[in-house]
Design a protein around this motif. Structure first.
Motif, PDB file in Angstrom:
ATOM      1  N   VAL A  29      13.024   9.277   6.329  1.00 44.01           N
ATOM      2  CA  VAL A  29      11.693   8.698   6.127  1.00 44.01           C
ATOM      3  C   VAL A  29      11.693   7.813   4.881  1.00 44.01           C
ATOM      4  CG1 VAL A  29       9.291   9.249   5.540  1.00 44.01           C
ATOM      5  CG2 VAL A  29      10.443  10.508   7.358  1.00 44.01           C
ATOM      6  N   GLU A  30      12.326   8.269   3.809  1.00 43.82           N
ATOM      7  CA  GLU A  30      12.407   7.473   2.589  1.00 43.82           C
ATOM      8  C   GLU A  30      13.154   6.172   2.834  1.00 43.82           C
ATOM      9  OE1 GLU A  30      14.181  10.149  -0.203  1.00 43.82           O
ATOM     10  OE2 GLU A  30      12.289  11.178  -0.635  1.00 43.82           O
ATOM     11  N   ALA A  31      14.222   6.226   3.619  1.00 43.88           N
ATOM     12  CA  ALA A  31      14.982   5.012   3.941  1.00 43.88           C
ATOM     13  C   ALA A  31      14.117   4.045   4.751  1.00 43.88           C
ATOM     14  CB  ALA A  31      16.250   5.370   4.715  1.00 43.88           C
ATOM     15  N   ARG A  32      13.376   4.571   5.698  1.00 44.84           N
ATOM     16  CA  ARG A  32      12.483   3.711   6.492  1.00 44.84           C
ATOM     17  C   ARG A  32      11.410   3.088   5.610  1.00 44.84           C
ATOM     18  NH1 ARG A  32      11.562   7.916  11.357  1.00 44.84           N
ATOM     19  NH2 ARG A  32      13.614   7.756  12.293  1.00 44.84           N
ATOM     20  N   LEU A  33      10.864   3.863   4.704  1.00 41.97           N
ATOM     21  CA  LEU A  33       9.841   3.329   3.800  1.00 41.97           C
ATOM     22  C   LEU A  33      10.401   2.213   2.921  1.00 41.97           C
ATOM     23  CD1 LEU A  33       7.905   6.534   2.661  1.00 41.97           C
ATOM     24  CD2 LEU A  33       7.031   4.642   4.024  1.00 41.97           C
ATOM     25  N   ARG A  34      11.620   2.412   2.444  1.00 36.95           N
ATOM     26  CA  ARG A  34      12.250   1.354   1.638  1.00 36.95           C
ATOM     27  C   ARG A  34      12.418   0.091   2.469  1.00 36.95           C
ATOM     28  NH1 ARG A  34      15.213   5.565  -0.490  1.00 36.95           N
ATOM     29  NH2 ARG A  34      16.912   5.251   0.973  1.00 36.95           N
ATOM     30  N   THR A  35      12.855   0.245   3.723  1.00 41.95           N
ATOM     31  CA  THR A  35      13.045  -0.902   4.604  1.00 41.95           C
ATOM     32  C   THR A  35      11.726  -1.625   4.838  1.00 41.95           C
ATOM     33  OG1 THR A  35      14.876   0.219   5.713  1.00 41.95           O
ATOM     34  CG2 THR A  35      13.876  -1.620   6.872  1.00 41.95           C
ATOM     35  N   VAL A  36      10.675  -0.866   5.096  1.00 39.41           N
ATOM     36  CA  VAL A  36       9.358  -1.464   5.323  1.00 39.41           C
ATOM     37  C   VAL A  36       8.876  -2.168   4.063  1.00 39.41           C
ATOM     38  CG1 VAL A  36       6.928  -0.918   5.761  1.00 39.41           C
ATOM     39  CG2 VAL A  36       8.688   0.110   7.177  1.00 39.41           C
ATOM     40  N   GLN A  37       9.069  -1.566   2.900  1.00 39.77           N
ATOM     41  CA  GLN A  37       8.657  -2.183   1.641  1.00 39.77           C
ATOM     42  C   GLN A  37       9.407  -3.488   1.402  1.00 39.77           C
ATOM     43  OE1 GLN A  37       6.147  -1.171  -0.387  1.00 39.77           O
ATOM     44  NE2 GLN A  37       6.486  -3.106  -1.418  1.00 39.77           N
ATOM     45  N   GLU A  38      10.709  -3.502   1.686  1.00 38.22           N
ATOM     46  CA  GLU A  38      11.498  -4.725   1.516  1.00 38.22           C
ATOM     47  C   GLU A  38      10.989  -5.818   2.445  1.00 38.22           C
ATOM     48  OE1 GLU A  38      15.493  -3.437   2.206  1.00 38.22           O
ATOM     49  OE2 GLU A  38      15.640  -2.401   0.280  1.00 38.22           O
ATOM     50  N   GLU A  39      10.685  -5.453   3.684  1.00 35.31           N
ATOM     51  CA  GLU A  39      10.150  -6.419   4.650  1.00 35.31           C
ATOM     52  C   GLU A  39       8.793  -6.950   4.173  1.00 35.31           C
ATOM     53  OE1 GLU A  39      10.073  -8.648   8.253  1.00 35.31           O
ATOM     54  OE2 GLU A  39      11.696  -7.651   7.175  1.00 35.31           O
ATOM     55  N   CYS A  40       7.972  -6.071   3.636  1.00 34.98           N
ATOM     56  CA  CYS A  40       6.663  -6.461   3.087  1.00 34.98           C
ATOM     57  C   CYS A  40       6.840  -7.473   1.952  1.00 34.98           C
ATOM     58  CB  CYS A  40       5.941  -5.229   2.564  1.00 34.98           C
ATOM     59  SG  CYS A  40       4.456  -4.828   3.434  1.00 34.98           S
ATOM     60  N   ASP A  41       7.747  -7.173   1.056  1.00 34.76           N
ATOM     61  CA  ASP A  41       8.015  -8.073  -0.070  1.00 34.76           C
ATOM     62  C   ASP A  41       8.500  -9.430   0.417  1.00 34.76           C
ATOM     63  OD1 ASP A  41       7.292  -6.036  -1.777  1.00 34.76           O
ATOM     64  OD2 ASP A  41       9.365  -5.457  -2.257  1.00 34.76           O
ATOM     65  N   ARG A  42       9.386  -9.406   1.410  1.00 34.19           N
ATOM     66  CA  ARG A  42       9.919 -10.668   1.959  1.00 34.19           C
ATOM     67  C   ARG A  42       8.790 -11.486   2.595  1.00 34.19           C
ATOM     68  NH1 ARG A  42      11.476 -12.821   6.533  1.00 34.19           N
ATOM     69  NH2 ARG A  42      11.064 -10.969   7.768  1.00 34.19           N
ATOM     70  N   LEU A  43       7.944 -10.824   3.375  1.00 31.45           N
ATOM     71  CA  LEU A  43       6.832 -11.528   4.016  1.00 31.45           C
ATOM     72  C   LEU A  43       5.844 -12.063   2.983  1.00 31.45           C
ATOM     73  CD1 LEU A  43       6.148  -9.211   7.079  1.00 31.45           C
ATOM     74  CD2 LEU A  43       7.091 -11.517   7.122  1.00 31.45           C
ATOM     75  N   ARG A  44       5.609 -11.302   1.922  1.00 30.76           N
ATOM     76  CA  ARG A  44       4.712 -11.769   0.861  1.00 30.76           C
ATOM     77  C   ARG A  44       5.283 -13.013   0.203  1.00 30.76           C
ATOM     78  NH1 ARG A  44       4.551  -7.365  -1.940  1.00 30.76           N
ATOM     79  NH2 ARG A  44       2.879  -6.456  -0.724  1.00 30.76           N
TER      80      ARG A  44
END
Length: 87
Positions: A29-44
């Motif tokens: 779950v932590e790995a998935r959250l990191r992946t989602v956060q990275e994607e969020c940052d990239r999209l921002r």
């Protein structure tokens, strides 16, 4: 008494397995959250870049419009000045 100890040992092993499984799930779950956060940052970052490009395009269009208006009025000095700004 021996049966109780055996049962306790079995129960402890099961609890240990469940605990290990829980920790493993938590890591996933932590790995998935990191992946989602990275994607969020990239999209921002991409969104910010698009906003900047849009603002630049708006400014250029406004300059072009002002150049056309200056030419219509016959103010070629102003048109030349605005054209230099556009470059």
């Amino acid at each position: 008494m021996r049966k109780r100890f055996k049962k306790l040992r079995v129960d402890m092993k099961e609890m240990s397995k469940e605990q290990h499984s829980g920790k493993q799930m938590q890591r996933q779950v932590e790995a998935r959250l990191r992946t989602v956060q990275e994607e969020c940052d990239r999209l921002r970052d991409e969104t910010d870049q698009i906003i900047r490009q849009s603002a630049d395009t708006q400014a250029r269009l406004a300059l072009m419009f002002d150049i056309l208006k200056a030419r219509e009025r016959g103010d070629f000095n102003k048109a030349a000045q605005l054209t230099r700004l556009l470059r």
